[in-house]
Scaffold this motif. Sequence first.
Motif, PDB file in Angstrom:
ATOM      1  N   GLN A   3     -38.132  14.300   0.412  1.00  0.00           N
ATOM      2  CA  GLN A   3     -37.643  15.672   0.367  1.00  0.00           C
ATOM      3  C   GLN A   3     -36.425  15.857   1.266  1.00  0.00           C
ATOM      4  O   GLN A   3     -36.417  15.375   2.393  1.00  0.00           O
ATOM      5  CB  GLN A   3     -38.735  16.644   0.808  1.00  0.00           C
ATOM      6  CG  GLN A   3     -39.964  16.637  -0.086  1.00  0.00           C
ATOM      7  CD  GLN A   3     -39.651  17.062  -1.501  1.00  0.00           C
ATOM      8  OE1 GLN A   3     -38.865  17.980  -1.727  1.00  0.00           O
ATOM      9  NE2 GLN A   3     -40.234  16.380  -2.474  1.00  0.00           N
ATOM     10  N   PRO A   4     -35.421  16.597   0.797  1.00  0.00           N
ATOM     11  CA  PRO A   4     -34.271  16.870   1.656  1.00  0.00           C
ATOM     12  C   PRO A   4     -34.642  17.780   2.824  1.00  0.00           C
ATOM     13  O   PRO A   4     -35.493  18.651   2.699  1.00  0.00           O
ATOM     14  CB  PRO A   4     -33.275  17.560   0.741  1.00  0.00           C
ATOM     15  CG  PRO A   4     -33.869  17.611  -0.612  1.00  0.00           C
ATOM     16  CD  PRO A   4     -35.265  17.128  -0.537  1.00  0.00           C
ATOM     17  N   TYR A   5     -33.993  17.548   3.930  1.00  0.00           N
ATOM     18  CA  TYR A   5     -34.175  18.330   5.146  1.00  0.00           C
ATOM     19  C   TYR A   5     -33.134  19.452   5.122  1.00  0.00           C
ATOM     20  O   TYR A   5     -31.992  19.221   4.751  1.00  0.00           O
ATOM     21  CB  TYR A   5     -33.959  17.394   6.345  1.00  0.00           C
ATOM     22  CG  TYR A   5     -34.491  17.901   7.644  1.00  0.00           C
ATOM     23  CD1 TYR A   5     -35.853  17.977   7.891  1.00  0.00           C
ATOM     24  CD2 TYR A   5     -33.620  18.293   8.651  1.00  0.00           C
ATOM     25  CE1 TYR A   5     -36.338  18.437   9.107  1.00  0.00           C
ATOM     26  CE2 TYR A   5     -34.088  18.748   9.867  1.00  0.00           C
ATOM     27  CZ  TYR A   5     -35.452  18.819  10.091  1.00  0.00           C
ATOM     28  OH  TYR A   5     -35.929  19.274  11.288  1.00  0.00           O
ATOM     29  N   LYS A   6     -33.509  20.669   5.536  1.00  0.00           N
ATOM     30  CA  LYS A   6     -32.618  21.823   5.394  1.00  0.00           C
ATOM     31  C   LYS A   6     -32.196  22.450   6.722  1.00  0.00           C
ATOM     32  O   LYS A   6     -31.730  23.575   6.750  1.00  0.00           O
ATOM     33  CB  LYS A   6     -33.293  22.901   4.539  1.00  0.00           C
ATOM     34  CG  LYS A   6     -33.532  22.495   3.110  1.00  0.00           C
ATOM     35  CD  LYS A   6     -32.316  22.781   2.296  1.00  0.00           C
ATOM     36  CE  LYS A   6     -32.624  22.796   0.820  1.00  0.00           C
ATOM     37  NZ  LYS A   6     -31.540  23.328   0.057  1.00  0.00           N
ATOM     38  N   GLU A  59     -26.090  13.815   1.777  1.00  0.00           N
ATOM     39  CA  GLU A  59     -26.153  15.234   1.421  1.00  0.00           C
ATOM     40  C   GLU A  59     -26.434  15.369  -0.066  1.00  0.00           C
ATOM     41  O   GLU A  59     -25.790  14.730  -0.891  1.00  0.00           O
ATOM     42  CB  GLU A  59     -24.833  15.929   1.760  1.00  0.00           C
ATOM     43  CG  GLU A  59     -24.828  17.406   1.417  1.00  0.00           C
ATOM     44  CD  GLU A  59     -23.501  18.096   1.690  1.00  0.00           C
ATOM     45  OE1 GLU A  59     -23.405  19.290   1.408  1.00  0.00           O
ATOM     46  OE2 GLU A  59     -22.560  17.430   2.178  1.00  0.00           O
ATOM     47  N   THR A  60     -27.424  16.189  -0.382  1.00  0.00           N
ATOM     48  CA  THR A  60     -27.784  16.427  -1.774  1.00  0.00           C
ATOM     49  C   THR A  60     -27.485  17.874  -2.112  1.00  0.00           C
ATOM     50  O   THR A  60     -27.500  18.739  -1.255  1.00  0.00           O
ATOM     51  CB  THR A  60     -29.278  16.152  -2.002  1.00  0.00           C
ATOM     52  OG1 THR A  60     -30.035  16.963  -1.106  1.00  0.00           O
ATOM     53  CG2 THR A  60     -29.606  14.696  -1.765  1.00  0.00           C
ATOM     54  N   GLY A 109     -28.993  20.464   1.878  1.00  0.00           N
ATOM     55  CA  GLY A 109     -30.103  19.559   2.146  1.00  0.00           C
ATOM     56  C   GLY A 109     -29.587  18.149   2.363  1.00  0.00           C
ATOM     57  O   GLY A 109     -28.570  17.757   1.798  1.00  0.00           O
ATOM     58  N   TRP A 110     -30.295  17.379   3.215  1.00  0.00           N
ATOM     59  CA  TRP A 110     -29.879  16.017   3.501  1.00  0.00           C
ATOM     60  C   TRP A 110     -31.093  15.128   3.705  1.00  0.00           C
ATOM     61  O   TRP A 110     -32.147  15.571   4.131  1.00  0.00           O
ATOM     62  CB  TRP A 110     -28.931  15.957   4.683  1.00  0.00           C
ATOM     63  CG  TRP A 110     -29.396  16.617   5.953  1.00  0.00           C
ATOM     64  CD1 TRP A 110     -29.485  17.965   6.194  1.00  0.00           C
ATOM     65  CD2 TRP A 110     -29.815  15.982   7.164  1.00  0.00           C
ATOM     66  NE1 TRP A 110     -29.921  18.191   7.472  1.00  0.00           N
ATOM     67  CE2 TRP A 110     -30.134  16.996   8.089  1.00  0.00           C
ATOM     68  CE3 TRP A 110     -29.940  14.651   7.554  1.00  0.00           C
ATOM     69  CZ2 TRP A 110     -30.578  16.727   9.380  1.00  0.00           C
ATOM     70  CZ3 TRP A 110     -30.372  14.391   8.843  1.00  0.00           C
ATOM     71  CH2 TRP A 110     -30.679  15.412   9.735  1.00  0.00           C
ATOM     72  N   SER A 111     -30.932  13.871   3.350  1.00  0.00           N
ATOM     73  CA  SER A 111     -31.998  12.879   3.458  1.00  0.00           C
ATOM     74  C   SER A 111     -31.483  11.668   4.223  1.00  0.00           C
ATOM     75  O   SER A 111     -30.282  11.430   4.285  1.00  0.00           O
ATOM     76  CB  SER A 111     -32.451  12.415   2.074  1.00  0.00           C
ATOM     77  OG  SER A 111     -32.981  13.490   1.343  1.00  0.00           O
ATOM     78  N   GLN A 171     -34.024   4.866   0.416  1.00  0.00           N
ATOM     79  CA  GLN A 171     -34.386   6.230   0.784  1.00  0.00           C
ATOM     80  C   GLN A 171     -35.637   6.214   1.647  1.00  0.00           C
ATOM     81  O   GLN A 171     -36.644   5.615   1.311  1.00  0.00           O
ATOM     82  CB  GLN A 171     -34.604   7.086  -0.457  1.00  0.00           C
ATOM     83  CG  GLN A 171     -34.738   8.550  -0.131  1.00  0.00           C
ATOM     84  CD  GLN A 171     -34.585   9.449  -1.344  1.00  0.00           C
ATOM     85  OE1 GLN A 171     -34.442   8.971  -2.457  1.00  0.00           O
ATOM     86  NE2 GLN A 171     -34.605  10.738  -1.119  1.00  0.00           N
TER      87      GLN A 171
END
Length: 161
Positions: free
Chosen positions: A109-112, A143-144, A96-98, A105
Motif C-alpha cells: 500500500q502507498p504511504y500518504k 511515487e504513485t 502516495g509513495w512506496s 516492492q
Amino acid sequence: MTAALFTGKARRTTAALGVAAAGLLVLSACDKPTPRVTMTVGTSSVNAEADCYDADKGIAEKDMKACLNKKPKESVKVAMEETLRMGVDPEVAENGWSLFINGEQAEPQPYKKTYRTLPGSAFFGPRQDGSPAPKEVVLSVVETGSNKLIGSWNFKLEKAA
C-alpha cells in the motif's frame, strides 16, 4: 533622404527590452525541478531530485525497472540500531509513495504522509530465509498516482559498524 534618429535613451531602452525578452525566452525553456526526497540518519542528511519523473503522463511499467536500476547518486550509512528518517515533498505524499528494496516492492500500500521512520535493522538485520545480511541495499522511493507511476528516487544505504 530620411534617417531614423534615435536618442541615446531610446537605444538603451530598446536594448534593455531586447535583453529582457531574450531572458524570458531562455527561462521558459528550463525544466521545472522535480520534488525532493530526503534521507536522514542521526545528523547526516542527503536529498535528491528524482531519477525518473513524469507527473503528466506517468512512467510506463516497462520503463520503471530501468528507473529502479539507476545507480543512486546519494548514499547514507545506517547502523542496525539507528533510525532512518525519510521525508518527501507534500505533492509526493498527496499521491502516495512506496518503498522498493533492490528493485523489489517492499510494501503493498502507498504511504500518504510526508515523513516516516524505519530502523536500520529493517535493511541489515537477519534474513528469514537464512541468507546473510547485505552490506548495502538500494532503497527506492516510488511515487504513485491514480493508476500510474510518477517518479522514483534511488538511495544507497550502507551498513555502518
